[in-house]
Design a protein around this motif. Sequence first.
Motif, mmCIF file in Angstrom:
data_model
loop_
_atom_site.group_PDB
_atom_site.id
_atom_site.type_symbol
_atom_site.label_atom_id
_atom_site.label_comp_id
_atom_site.label_asym_id
_atom_site.label_seq_id
_atom_site.Cartn_x
_atom_site.Cartn_y
_atom_site.Cartn_z
ATOM 1 N N LEU A 131 0.823 -1.208 0.000
ATOM 2 C CA LEU A 131 0.000 0.000 0.000
ATOM 3 C C LEU A 131 0.858 1.259 0.000
ATOM 4 O O LEU A 131 0.540 2.239 -0.683
ATOM 5 C CB LEU A 131 -0.929 -0.018 1.211
ATOM 6 N N ALA A 132 1.943 1.248 0.776
ATOM 7 C CA ALA A 132 2.820 2.424 0.815
ATOM 8 C C ALA A 132 3.456 2.660 -0.549
ATOM 9 O O ALA A 132 3.597 3.814 -0.991
ATOM 10 C CB ALA A 132 3.899 2.232 1.878
ATOM 11 N N THR A 133 3.832 1.581 -1.240
ATOM 12 C CA THR A 133 4.406 1.718 -2.578
ATOM 13 C C THR A 133 3.384 2.283 -3.556
ATOM 14 O O THR A 133 3.683 3.207 -4.334
ATOM 15 C CB THR A 133 4.919 0.352 -3.073
ATOM 16 N N LEU A 134 2.168 1.739 -3.525
ATOM 17 C CA LEU A 134 1.126 2.228 -4.427
ATOM 18 C C LEU A 134 0.761 3.675 -4.115
ATOM 19 O O LEU A 134 0.497 4.473 -5.024
ATOM 20 C CB LEU A 134 -0.111 1.336 -4.327
ATOM 21 N N ALA A 135 0.736 4.018 -2.817
ATOM 22 C CA ALA A 135 0.416 5.399 -2.432
ATOM 23 C C ALA A 135 1.460 6.364 -2.972
ATOM 24 O O ALA A 135 1.133 7.428 -3.508
ATOM 25 C CB ALA A 135 0.315 5.508 -0.910
ATOM 26 N N ALA A 136 2.731 5.984 -2.837
ATOM 27 C CA ALA A 136 3.793 6.863 -3.326
ATOM 28 C C ALA A 136 3.753 6.971 -4.843
ATOM 29 O O ALA A 136 3.890 8.071 -5.406
ATOM 30 C CB ALA A 136 5.152 6.316 -2.867
ATOM 31 N N THR A 137 3.554 5.838 -5.520
ATOM 32 C CA THR A 137 3.517 5.857 -6.978
ATOM 33 C C THR A 137 2.313 6.641 -7.486
ATOM 34 O O THR A 137 2.409 7.401 -8.447
ATOM 35 C CB THR A 137 3.474 4.422 -7.523
ATOM 36 N N GLY A 138 1.176 6.444 -6.831
ATOM 37 C CA GLY A 138 -0.029 7.156 -7.234
ATOM 38 C C GLY A 138 0.109 8.656 -7.082
ATOM 39 O O GLY A 138 -0.277 9.430 -7.974
ATOM 40 N N GLN A 139 0.691 9.084 -5.964
ATOM 41 C CA GLN A 139 0.899 10.520 -5.779
ATOM 42 C C GLN A 139 1.867 11.069 -6.813
ATOM 43 O O GLN A 139 1.696 12.190 -7.298
ATOM 44 C CB GLN A 139 1.427 10.781 -4.371
ATOM 45 N N THR A 159 0.193 12.565 3.623
ATOM 46 C CA THR A 159 0.716 13.808 3.050
ATOM 47 C C THR A 159 -0.482 14.689 2.708
ATOM 48 O O THR A 159 -1.632 14.337 2.993
ATOM 49 C CB THR A 159 1.523 13.540 1.760
ATOM 50 N N GLU A 160 -0.219 15.797 2.065
ATOM 51 C CA GLU A 160 -1.318 16.651 1.622
ATOM 52 C C GLU A 160 -2.157 15.957 0.553
ATOM 53 O O GLU A 160 -3.322 16.315 0.346
ATOM 54 C CB GLU A 160 -0.778 17.982 1.087
ATOM 55 N N ARG A 161 -1.596 14.953 -0.122
ATOM 56 C CA ARG A 161 -2.316 14.235 -1.166
ATOM 57 C C ARG A 161 -2.653 12.799 -0.786
ATOM 58 O O ARG A 161 -3.218 12.062 -1.600
ATOM 59 C CB ARG A 161 -1.516 14.242 -2.477
ATOM 60 N N CYS A 162 -2.300 12.385 0.411
ATOM 61 C CA CYS A 162 -2.611 11.026 0.874
ATOM 62 C C CYS A 162 -3.216 11.100 2.267
ATOM 63 O O CYS A 162 -2.567 11.558 3.214
ATOM 64 C CB CYS A 162 -1.361 10.151 0.889
ATOM 65 N N ARG A 255 16.186 -0.957 16.164
ATOM 66 C CA ARG A 255 15.519 -2.088 15.508
ATOM 67 C C ARG A 255 14.076 -1.739 15.184
ATOM 68 O O ARG A 255 13.585 -2.029 14.077
ATOM 69 C CB ARG A 255 15.572 -3.315 16.426
ATOM 70 N N ASN A 256 13.386 -1.120 16.127
ATOM 71 C CA ASN A 256 11.990 -0.728 15.886
ATOM 72 C C ASN A 256 11.874 0.167 14.656
ATOM 73 O O ASN A 256 10.954 0.014 13.843
ATOM 74 C CB ASN A 256 11.424 0.005 17.104
ATOM 75 N N ARG A 257 12.815 1.087 14.528
ATOM 76 C CA ARG A 257 12.740 2.013 13.396
ATOM 77 C C ARG A 257 12.987 1.286 12.077
ATOM 78 O O ARG A 257 12.342 1.586 11.065
ATOM 79 C CB ARG A 257 13.767 3.148 13.581
ATOM 80 N N ARG A 258 13.897 0.323 12.088
ATOM 81 C CA ARG A 258 14.123 -0.432 10.858
ATOM 82 C C ARG A 258 12.869 -1.217 10.460
ATOM 83 O O ARG A 258 12.532 -1.311 9.273
ATOM 84 C CB ARG A 258 15.293 -1.409 11.032
ATOM 85 N N LEU A 259 12.178 -1.761 11.456
ATOM 86 C CA LEU A 259 11.039 -2.623 11.163
ATOM 87 C C LEU A 259 9.761 -1.845 10.881
ATOM 88 O O LEU A 259 8.884 -2.339 10.158
ATOM 89 C CB LEU A 259 10.809 -3.594 12.331
ATOM 90 N N ASN A 260 9.594 -0.652 11.452
ATOM 91 C CA ASN A 260 8.334 0.070 11.223
ATOM 92 C C ASN A 260 8.397 0.981 9.999
ATOM 93 O O ASN A 260 7.402 1.628 9.652
ATOM 94 C CB ASN A 260 7.887 0.844 12.470
ATOM 95 N N ARG A 261 9.534 1.010 9.331
ATOM 96 C CA ARG A 261 9.641 1.806 8.109
ATOM 97 C C ARG A 261 8.945 1.059 6.973
ATOM 98 O O ARG A 261 9.311 -0.065 6.623
ATOM 99 C CB ARG A 261 11.096 2.061 7.732
ATOM 100 N N LEU A 262 7.920 1.661 6.393
ATOM 101 C CA LEU A 262 7.214 1.033 5.275
ATOM 102 C C LEU A 262 7.977 1.289 3.991
ATOM 103 O O LEU A 262 8.465 2.396 3.749
ATOM 104 C CB LEU A 262 5.792 1.596 5.157
ATOM 105 N N LEU A 263 8.066 0.259 3.164
ATOM 106 C CA LEU A 263 8.780 0.369 1.900
ATOM 107 C C LEU A 263 7.889 1.032 0.856
ATOM 108 O O LEU A 263 6.704 0.729 0.751
ATOM 109 C CB LEU A 263 9.210 -1.013 1.416
ATOM 110 N N THR A 264 8.474 1.914 0.092
ATOM 111 C CA THR A 264 7.710 2.639 -0.935
ATOM 112 C C THR A 264 8.242 2.383 -2.337
ATOM 113 O O THR A 264 7.849 3.077 -3.287
ATOM 114 C CB THR A 264 7.751 4.154 -0.655
ATOM 115 N N ASP A 265 9.116 1.392 -2.464
ATOM 116 C CA ASP A 265 9.749 1.158 -3.770
ATOM 117 C C ASP A 265 9.714 -0.307 -4.178
ATOM 118 O O ASP A 265 10.610 -0.781 -4.881
ATOM 119 C CB ASP A 265 11.187 1.667 -3.748
#
Length: 467
Positions: A131-139, A159-162, A255-265
């Motif tokens: 979903l994060a990838t599609l959101a970024a691509t769509g925007q 974001t302002e568009r999501c 570790r938490n930050r590495r794991l909670n980062r959603l991939l956008t690519d």
Amino acid sequence: MSTSTTRPAPSSTDGAPRRLLLIDGHSMAFRAYYALPVENFTTSTGQATNAVHGFASMLLSLIEQEAPTHVAVAFDLAGGTFRTEEYSEYKGTRDATPEPFIGQVELIQEVLDAMGIRWLTKDRYEADDILATLAATGQGAGMEVLLCSGDRDSFQTVTERCTVLYPIKGVSTLRRMTPAEVEERYGVTPERYPHLAALVGETSDNLPGVPGVGPKTAAKWIAQYDGLDGIVASADQIKGKAGQSLRDHLDDVLRNRRLNRLLTDLDLGIDPARDLEYLGAHRAALTRVMEALEFRTILQRAQRVLPFADTSDHGPQGSAAPKGPAAALEALAPAVLGHGIEPGRLAEAIQELADGALGLHIIGDLRPGLGDPRLVALSDGERAVVADPSLLLPGDERALGALLALPLTLMVKSLLLDNDPRARWVGALISSNPDSVDTSDCERPVAADDFGGANDCDDSRMGVTTD
């Protein structure tokens, strides 16, 4: 469904409104499961359907209220992800899947197929990453994005568009998480929400945070040190018990930050603007699935809310192009009650049809005394009017009743659909002058009181017939 803020109007760089609706399938299915009592949503065969019912109802509300031009749903796959490869205890404290929920995700996917909505999965990745990838691509393509999820990690996509649509009561009430809403509730901007979550932890994901550090302290540090990187770099300078606790658990935070980062690519092989456009449901498939689930009311809502990609209500997908009368039927541009015809104005639509004999088609249960038509269609050979009886207002009922009171000659054999003897398509001619109707093409025209029984007319004659 209610939301906490007014829906903004969609816009795009080319002037055409394009709105991409993205849904976290598992997240919203679980919310639906716990919102509806399973004992009230079980089919006659014993299949639990509460999650399916709640999900379908929510989806119809979103389509009706948000008017998306593009839609996709993402699901998690069984097995591990790159996150569990790094941290085997990730989400390890979640309860076992309730027995009645098992199998309902597959049923939801069948509903989505019938609705013509694309759903996606990807090995080693979560639905959130899709979903994060599609959101970024769509925007990036100039689309407005709505992301419906019960996972707070999704707030980082705002974001302002999501806008994230976050459920706060089952799946019927969604809060619009805009940049201002995130900052008001958590004291940080959306892009820094995962910084806060890394410090505080996330119980549902089994990611422990820094003991003694709550959201307020975390937000204060993020503002003071300009984000998590600044906090880590300045950890030795943070005083008191909270500072010592941070230093003691710094590895957990990182570790938490590495794991909670959603991939956008992610490489999904999908162009949202091209591949996720919502073209409509498949009427026959939708009816079949909803009847198997025993969702009568949901089916009626779907017929009212959804556009339909097909104009044919019967016959297998991918069949050969129709010829003769059936080809004339395919060429019609039907006006549908609720879509092009406002409820209460059916009489005007009927009056616009040409004088003379009209073609009549009915879908539903037509057994004498047990009649339950689902769709009624009329055509003069050039135009067609289609009505769902459940949407008829009193004036519409009077107009249709007056028309059906005219002399009726059945011309077409009942055609069984999906081997269900209750589902029949009956063709007929309606004429104020029955003597003018040419019945020579039918071996045995039958009387109106034969509705629901078969006649001997050739099936190939089922099409639009005019004077």
